[in-house]
Structure formats: structure tokens, C-alpha cells
Design a protein around this motif. Structure first.
Motif, short mmCIF file in Angstrom:
data_model
loop_
_atom_site.label_atom_id
_atom_site.label_comp_id
_atom_site.label_asym_id
_atom_site.label_seq_id
_atom_site.Cartn_x
_atom_site.Cartn_y
_atom_site.Cartn_z
N ARG A 17 47.26 28.60 48.75
CA ARG A 17 48.63 29.78 48.58
C ARG A 17 48.01 30.83 48.13
O ARG A 17 48.34 31.94 48.85
CB ARG A 17 49.25 29.10 47.49
N ASN A 18 46.99 31.05 47.60
CA ASN A 18 46.51 32.37 47.14
C ASN A 18 45.54 32.76 48.36
O ASN A 18 45.43 34.19 48.22
CB ASN A 18 45.70 32.16 45.79
N LEU A 19 44.79 31.90 48.85
CA LEU A 19 44.18 32.51 50.25
C LEU A 19 45.12 33.03 51.20
O LEU A 19 44.72 34.08 51.61
CB LEU A 19 43.44 31.34 50.91
N ILE A 20 45.97 32.57 51.24
CA ILE A 20 47.34 33.28 52.29
C ILE A 20 47.61 34.64 51.71
O ILE A 20 47.86 35.48 52.35
CB ILE A 20 48.39 32.12 52.22
N ILE A 21 47.91 34.50 50.37
CA ILE A 21 48.39 35.96 49.78
C ILE A 21 47.33 36.67 49.85
O ILE A 21 47.51 37.95 50.33
CB ILE A 21 48.78 35.64 48.28
N ASN A 22 46.13 36.44 49.48
CA ASN A 22 44.95 37.56 49.53
C ASN A 22 44.66 38.18 50.85
O ASN A 22 44.37 39.13 51.18
CB ASN A 22 43.76 37.05 48.78
N LEU A 23 44.64 36.96 51.95
CA LEU A 23 44.56 37.45 53.30
C LEU A 23 45.78 38.21 53.73
O LEU A 23 45.41 39.34 54.67
CB LEU A 23 44.60 36.19 54.23
N GLY A 24 46.81 38.23 53.21
CA GLY A 24 48.10 39.34 53.49
C GLY A 24 47.54 40.42 52.91
O GLY A 24 47.87 41.46 53.64
N PHE A 25 46.93 40.63 51.73
CA PHE A 25 46.67 41.77 51.21
C PHE A 25 45.63 42.58 52.02
O PHE A 25 45.51 43.59 52.25
CB PHE A 25 46.29 41.89 49.72
N LEU A 26 44.73 41.67 52.52
CA LEU A 26 43.43 42.23 53.35
C LEU A 26 44.06 42.96 54.62
O LEU A 26 43.72 43.96 54.98
CB LEU A 26 42.59 41.08 53.54
N TYR A 27 44.95 42.12 55.23
CA TYR A 27 45.67 42.67 56.36
C TYR A 27 46.37 43.83 56.22
O TYR A 27 46.38 44.96 56.91
CB TYR A 27 46.30 41.50 57.14
N ASP A 28 47.29 44.09 55.15
CA ASP A 28 47.85 45.28 54.77
C ASP A 28 47.17 46.37 54.84
O ASP A 28 47.92 47.55 55.12
CB ASP A 28 48.57 44.82 53.44
N ALA A 29 45.94 46.07 54.21
CA ALA A 29 45.11 47.29 54.05
C ALA A 29 44.79 48.00 55.37
O ALA A 29 44.46 49.08 55.44
CB ALA A 29 43.99 47.22 53.51
N ILE A 30 44.85 47.10 56.56
CA ILE A 30 44.67 47.86 58.02
C ILE A 30 45.64 47.86 58.93
O ILE A 30 45.79 47.76 59.79
CB ILE A 30 43.35 47.10 58.58
N ASP A 31 46.85 47.31 58.18
CA ASP A 31 48.04 47.43 58.96
C ASP A 31 48.36 48.82 59.64
O ASP A 31 48.04 49.76 59.10
CB ASP A 31 49.29 47.26 57.91
#
Ligand code: HEM
Ligand code: MG
Length: 329
Positions: A302-316
Motif C-alpha cells: 500500500r505504501n509503495l503505491i502511495i509513495n510512487l504516486g507522490f513521486l509521479y505527482d512531482a513530475i506531473d
């Protein structure tokens, strides 16, 4: 509101660092410091927990408050580091070596060993730290720091500026090719090396100074002592890595590695470079993170999914395709 934003940025941008600046008390033997002079300094002054173990949110806030790193860069770098070097269950990252203070470890091959960990984020040909092959990849190396000062004298009149950054980056790459049989200059190191060469100009020069050149006294404080100069003003506007391409362009080199001992540097076409930024994201998610977390379950997944989302948000907005290797929540 826009106007006020502009006013606030230029006004507070130059003063906020001072408002929060705390004197740096002597370090406790338990305090962790590592390969990043920026984060080391923030920890010494209490922008980060002084023990050197922090959450991603604390790191993002600290680099913005203390140095005015722009939000996207701060978030991308921090979540990238946290995903490979941090504990995704306790949400804690060591800015140096491995420590029990980040909590119980997930199953191998994940290592949760802090920013000192070689090859996942930390990499070769650093300016002031030696290559991992030679032993200590995180403490200031006096020989390399002497070279940093020599280059600043030869190319910058005693200051670290863009010309020095260009020449020293090239020099460190050539040294690693010629001396380190395991030299690896593929992504993500390919990007971080050029970005980090720009950081002393962008972040360690006082924000009031229109001449982007770092004195050796202040370089010594940041790189060796992990301290802000007295009366330091952070960068006047948010920034992060904007000079990296100019540093690369002075001495372009393909991403690659020594494949068979010293002086066998060979381009690696599977690595990302400045012409393929999204490949940096893709390779990092699938190869680097995928290698550490082949089969996560439960809270970890679950937290991998959440943190990967934050990583992508940074380069959205860059236009890369978002990846969901562990599915969606
Ligand atoms: C190097 C992490 C922000 C300045 C490094 C390294 C890591 C790291 C792991 C070692 C890479 C290597 O040289 O092999 C981070 C993280 C940050 C961050 C996770 C979170 C945003 C900053 C900031 C600054 C900074 C805000 C400047 C104020 C530097 C410099 C180096 C470096 C100058 C190169 C050191 C050298 O080549 O000798 N950082 N950093 N970093 N960092 Fe940071
Ligand atoms: Mg290094």
C-alpha cells in the motif's frame, strides 16, 4: 493575490531562512550525517531532526525553508530517495547510514540503509566524496575537497561558479573512468551528478548576492562542517537543478560505465539521459524500485503505491506515462 504572491516571494524569500535559523550546537555522537551537504546542514541547524532521521515531509519542508528548493524538485528527489533508501512502513529515512531508528526492516532484497547506500541514489564521481569502490562514499574527502578549492582558484578566481562546476564535473568523471573499475555513470546517477554540481551555486550562495559564486570559506562550512554561514539568506526564489544542462553541455558524455576495468567506459543505451527524461522515471520505478521490492504485500505494498504516486505527482506536467507496478489502491 498574484501580486501579493510575487511580493511575498521576493520579500520573504530573502528573509525566511534567517527567521528560522537556529545556531548549530555540537553534534551528538548519535547524530547521523551523510553524503549530502545540504541535508547535513539542515539537520545540524534543526530544520531537520538533528539525529538525521526524517520523514519525507520533513525533508521537503526543510529544503524549501532552508534553501528555497522548488517544490517539484524537492518532492521528486525526496520521494526517489525515500523509495529506495527509506522505511516505507514507518515513513522514516536516514540521511546517512543504516540505523535501527528507522524501525523494523521489510524483507530482503530491500535494504532501507539510508542515503549512504551505493548505486540506488548515491553514486560515483561526487565532487567531495570518494567513489564507493574506494571505501567511504559519504564523508568529506580532504583530497577531493582540496581539488574542489584548486579548481575554484584556477577557473573561478577563488569562487565556485558555473565554469568551475563545468570543469570539476568533467574532471571527476575522467578520474573515475581512469581509477575506478566499477565506475557507473548511468541513470539515475547521470542526472544527479550534473544537478548536484549546480546546487552549490543555486543554494549555497547567499540569496542577496547577484553574483552566483561561492566563497571557499562558505564552501568549507557547508561541505565540511555542515553549517550555515552566520547571517545566511537562502536563495531569493525557488530553484533546483536549472544549471544542470549547462554543466553537461560544457563536456557532454553519454551515460555509461566501465564494463571491464579501468578505462573501459562504454555508453549504455538502456540508460536514460537528458534526451529521455521519462526513461529516468520508468527505469527507476521498474528496475531500481522493482529490484528492491519484487513482491510486496500488505501495508508495504500500500505504501509503495502511495509513495510512487507522490513521486509521479512531482513530475506531473512533464508528460511521462504514470506506472502502477503494484496496482492501484
Ligand atoms: C549530494 C540527497 C537536497 C546539495 C547528495 C547525495 C544524496 C543527496 C543521496 C549523494 C549523491 C552523490 O554525490 O553520490 C538529497 C536529497 C535531497 C537533497 C534526498 C532532498 C531534496 C539537497 C539540497 C542541496 C543539496 C537542498 C543544497 C542545498 C547536494 C550537493 C551534493 C549532494 C552539493 C553533492 C556532493 C558532492 O558531490 O560532493 N544529495 N539531497 N542536496 N547534495 Fe543533496
Ligand atoms: Mg557519491
Amino acid at each position: 493575490i498574484e501580486l501579493f504572491g510575487l511580493f511575498a516571494k521576493s520579500f520573504w524569500g530573502a528573509t525566511a531562512a534567517r527567521r528560522f535559523l537556529a545556531p548549530s550546537p555540537p553534534m551528538s555522537p548519535d547524530d547521523i550525517r551523510g553524503p549530502c551537504p545540504g541535508l547535513n546542514t539542515l539537520a545540524s541547524h534543526g530544520y531537520l531532526p538533528r539525529n538525521g532521521v526524517a520523514t519525507p515531509t520533513q525533508i521537503i519542508n526543510a529544503v524549501q525553508e532552508g534553501f528555497n528548493m522548488d517544490s517539484s524538485t524537492a518532492r521528486f528527489v525526496t520521494y526517489a530517495a525515500h523509495l529506495v533508501d527509506g522505511n516505507l512502513v514507518t515513513d522514516l529515512l536516514s540521511i546517512g547510514g543504516k540505523t535501527r531508528k528507522t524501525g523494523p526492516d521489510p524483507p530482503a532484497p530491500a535494504s532501507v540503509a539510508g542515503l549512504n547506500t551505493h548505486a540506488v541514489f548515491e553514486g560515483d564521481s561526487s565532487m567531495t566524496r570518494a567513489d564507493f569502490f574506494f571505501g567511504d562514499n559519504h564523508s568529506l574527502n580532504e583530497t577531493l575537497f582540496k581539488q574542489f578549492k584548486d579548481f575554484s582558484n584556477r577557473f573561478g578566481g577563488g569562487f565556485y561558479n558555473l565554469t568551475v562546476a563545468q570543469e570539476l564535473r568533467h574532471q571527476r568523471i575522467q578520474e573515475s573512468i581512469a581509477t575506478n573499475p566499477t565506475f557507473d555513470f548511468t541513470s539515475p546517477r547521470f542526472f544527479t551528478a550534473f544537478a548536484e554540481s549546480s546546487f552549490p551555486i543555486e543554494f549555497f550562495v547567499d540569496g542577496r548576492n547577484p553574483v552566483r559564486a561561492l566563497s571557499m570559506d562558505n564552501a568549507t562550512l557547508f561541505f565540511r562542517d555542515s553549517k550555515f554561514p552566520v547571517d545566511f539568506f537562502r536563495a531569493a526564489e525557488p530553484t533546483g537543478g536549472t544549471l544542470a544542462l549547462e554543466i553537461f553541455n560544457a563536456h557532454p558524455i553519454a551515460a555509461g560505465k566501465n564494463v571491464n576495468g579501468i578505462n573501459t567506459f562504454t555508453p549504455d543505451p538502456t540508460s536514460a539521459d537528458f534526451s529521455s527524461f521519462c526513461l529516468l522515471y520508468t527505469n527507476f520505478v521498474t528496475k531500481t524500485i522493482g529490484g528492491l521490492y519484487p513482491n510486496p504485500t500488505g501495508v508495504l505494498r500500500r505504501n509503495l503505491i502511495i509513495n510512487l504516486g507522490f513521486l509521479y505527482d512531482a513530475i506531473d506536467g512533464v508528460g511521462c506515462t504514470e506506472l502502477f507496478p503494484y496496482g492501484k489502491l
